[in-house]
Design a protein around this motif. Structure first.
Motif, mmCIF file in Angstrom:
data_model
loop_
_atom_site.group_PDB
_atom_site.id
_atom_site.type_symbol
_atom_site.label_atom_id
_atom_site.label_comp_id
_atom_site.label_asym_id
_atom_site.label_seq_id
_atom_site.Cartn_x
_atom_site.Cartn_y
_atom_site.Cartn_z
ATOM 1 N N TYR A 203 0.952 -1.282 -0.082
ATOM 2 C CA TYR A 203 -0.072 0.096 0.055
ATOM 3 C C TYR A 203 1.054 1.351 0.038
ATOM 4 O O TYR A 203 0.573 2.034 -0.710
ATOM 5 N N GLN A 206 1.982 1.845 -3.554
ATOM 6 C CA GLN A 206 1.209 2.652 -4.137
ATOM 7 C C GLN A 206 1.119 4.093 -4.002
ATOM 8 O O GLN A 206 0.975 4.846 -5.001
ATOM 9 N N GLY A 207 1.113 4.457 -2.658
ATOM 10 C CA GLY A 207 1.057 5.757 -2.405
ATOM 11 C C GLY A 207 2.384 6.741 -2.824
ATOM 12 O O GLY A 207 2.276 7.719 -3.175
ATOM 13 N N SER A 210 2.554 8.194 -5.968
ATOM 14 C CA SER A 210 1.621 9.259 -6.399
ATOM 15 C C SER A 210 2.323 10.378 -5.824
ATOM 16 O O SER A 210 1.901 11.513 -5.920
ATOM 17 N N LEU A 222 -3.827 8.223 -1.699
ATOM 18 C CA LEU A 222 -4.423 6.793 -1.530
ATOM 19 C C LEU A 222 -5.878 6.581 -1.795
ATOM 20 O O LEU A 222 -6.474 7.353 -1.288
ATOM 21 N N THR A 223 -6.112 6.115 -2.967
ATOM 22 C CA THR A 223 -7.238 5.959 -3.434
ATOM 23 C C THR A 223 -8.039 4.427 -3.060
ATOM 24 O O THR A 223 -7.185 3.703 -2.614
ATOM 25 N N ASP A 226 -6.394 2.123 -5.003
ATOM 26 C CA ASP A 226 -5.181 1.559 -4.481
ATOM 27 C C ASP A 226 -5.127 0.504 -3.354
ATOM 28 O O ASP A 226 -4.595 -0.492 -3.358
ATOM 29 N N ARG A 227 -6.284 0.801 -2.432
ATOM 30 C CA ARG A 227 -6.574 -0.128 -1.407
ATOM 31 C C ARG A 227 -6.797 -1.686 -2.030
ATOM 32 O O ARG A 227 -6.399 -2.316 -1.420
ATOM 33 N N THR A 229 -6.083 -2.671 -4.812
ATOM 34 C CA THR A 229 -4.920 -3.403 -5.568
ATOM 35 C C THR A 229 -4.167 -4.320 -4.597
ATOM 36 O O THR A 229 -3.725 -5.326 -5.060
ATOM 37 N N CYS A 230 -3.974 -3.741 -3.587
ATOM 38 C CA CYS A 230 -2.920 -4.286 -2.512
ATOM 39 C C CYS A 230 -3.735 -5.045 -1.399
ATOM 40 O O CYS A 230 -3.096 -5.575 -0.526
#
Ligand SMILES: [Mn+2]
Length: 324
Positions: A203, A206-207, A210, A222-223, A226-227, A229-230
């Protein structure tokens, strides 16, 4: 005045047979630590105690004594309602639905609006757990090893392991005292600050991908995607803000976390001298001068734009005031 408030709290606790202890939504280590220490302490006095966090105890704190007894909702009637580490009623969330306002409000947030009948607010304290470590004795409660572990967790969490600029020598003395009362410092340090689930590390990835900057402001988003996805199970930033605020040459770090309920959770961190709690307050949030947050209704793009603009303008005016 100081001793007066201790007498009042001591009297209220003495009179009560049943106590409800609550803290804030998305609880951090200080919320959990203060809640557990207060709850366990009241139990040592023979009180009937319910500890309630509407979002439950996060995984990193489930090992603490009493964590398994924490409920999501209060049930029954109570002589005394105590709130710890919450700066306003809204922050307590659904934990107090159907109940009166807290009788005792113990907190260290400078933005605390004094929502309790008795308010014990110490903005200079690094954590609510620090206030409790210093005063539970004045209120008739002896600190057990389980309580000491909870309290040191709260202090470690809010000072990021004794690293924040509000650290004082007294905090280290209090921590030393807690170790003598049975707190396992390295163990709680690892739980509160070092260990991460695999999903949280992904996570973060992902952040971090960005990450953006403008002058001395840096931020990440963090969308919900994103959450997903992981497979990160939380609705928070997995403490990514602490990674971002460690990047060199920035005055303000921000993170935007999209929530399922149509709000965006924003967190700010700033260097000493820059008070981001004022920006957070302007968006209906609160916090500390160097660490603040707000839950703002709207879309990610909208909120990001507004918050970045307001924060940037505050930073510019701070620059202009010659404080840099
Ligand atoms: Mn706190």
């Amino acid at each position: 005045m100081e001793s007066d408030i201790h007498t009042r709290i001591w009297e209220e606790i003495g009179k009560a047979k049943s106590c409800l202890v609550v803290s804030h939504v998305r609880p951090d280590g200080d919320a959990v630590g203060a809640l557990l220490a207060m709850g366990l302490g009241l139990k040592t006095l023979g009180k009937q105690v319910q500890m309630v966090l509407c979002d439950g105890v996060p995984g990193s704190f489930k090992h603490l004594e009493g964590a398994a007894d924490v409920r999501n909702k209060a049930q029954g009637e109570f002589d005394l309602v105590i709130s710890v580490d919450a700066s306003d009623l809204r922050r307590i969330g659904a934990a107090l639905d159907g109940y009166r306002k807290p009788d005792i409000n113990i907190d260290h947030h400078v933005t605390n609006d004094g929502f309790g009948r008795i308010n014990h607010i110490q903005p200079k304290a690094v954590a609510t757990s620090e206030i409790l470590a210093e005063h539970l004795g004045h209120w008739g409660m002896q600190i057990t090893p389980g309580m000491a572990n909870a309290l040191i967790t709260g202090i470690l969490a809010d000072t990021l392991g004794f690293r924040t600029s509000n650290m004082k020598p007294q905090t280290l003395r209090t921590a030393a005292d807690l170790m003598e009362k049975g707190a396992d410092l390295p163990e709680q340090y690892a739980h509160a600050l070092l260990r991460r689930p695999f999903t949280a590390a992904r996570y973060w990835g992902q952040g971090l991908s960005s990450l953006q900057k403008r002058d001395r402001l840096v931020w990440a988003t963090l969308t919900l995607a994103d959450r997903a996805t992981c497979s990160y199970p939380g609705s928070d930033d997995a403490d990514l803000i602490n990674v971002i605020s460690s990047i060199d040459d920035f005055d303000i770090a921000m993170i935007f976390v999209e929530q399922k309920n149509g709000t965006v959770k924003v967190s700010w961190r700033s260097i000493p001298g820059l008070d981001v709690s004022r920006v957070a307050l302007g968006f209906g949030g609160g916090g500390h001068p160097a660490a603040a947050g707000a839950d703002i209704p709207g879309t990610m793009q909208d909120i990001k734009e507004k918050v970045l603009e307001t924060t940037y303008n505050m930073w510019v005016s701070w620059q202009g005031s010659g404080q840099s």
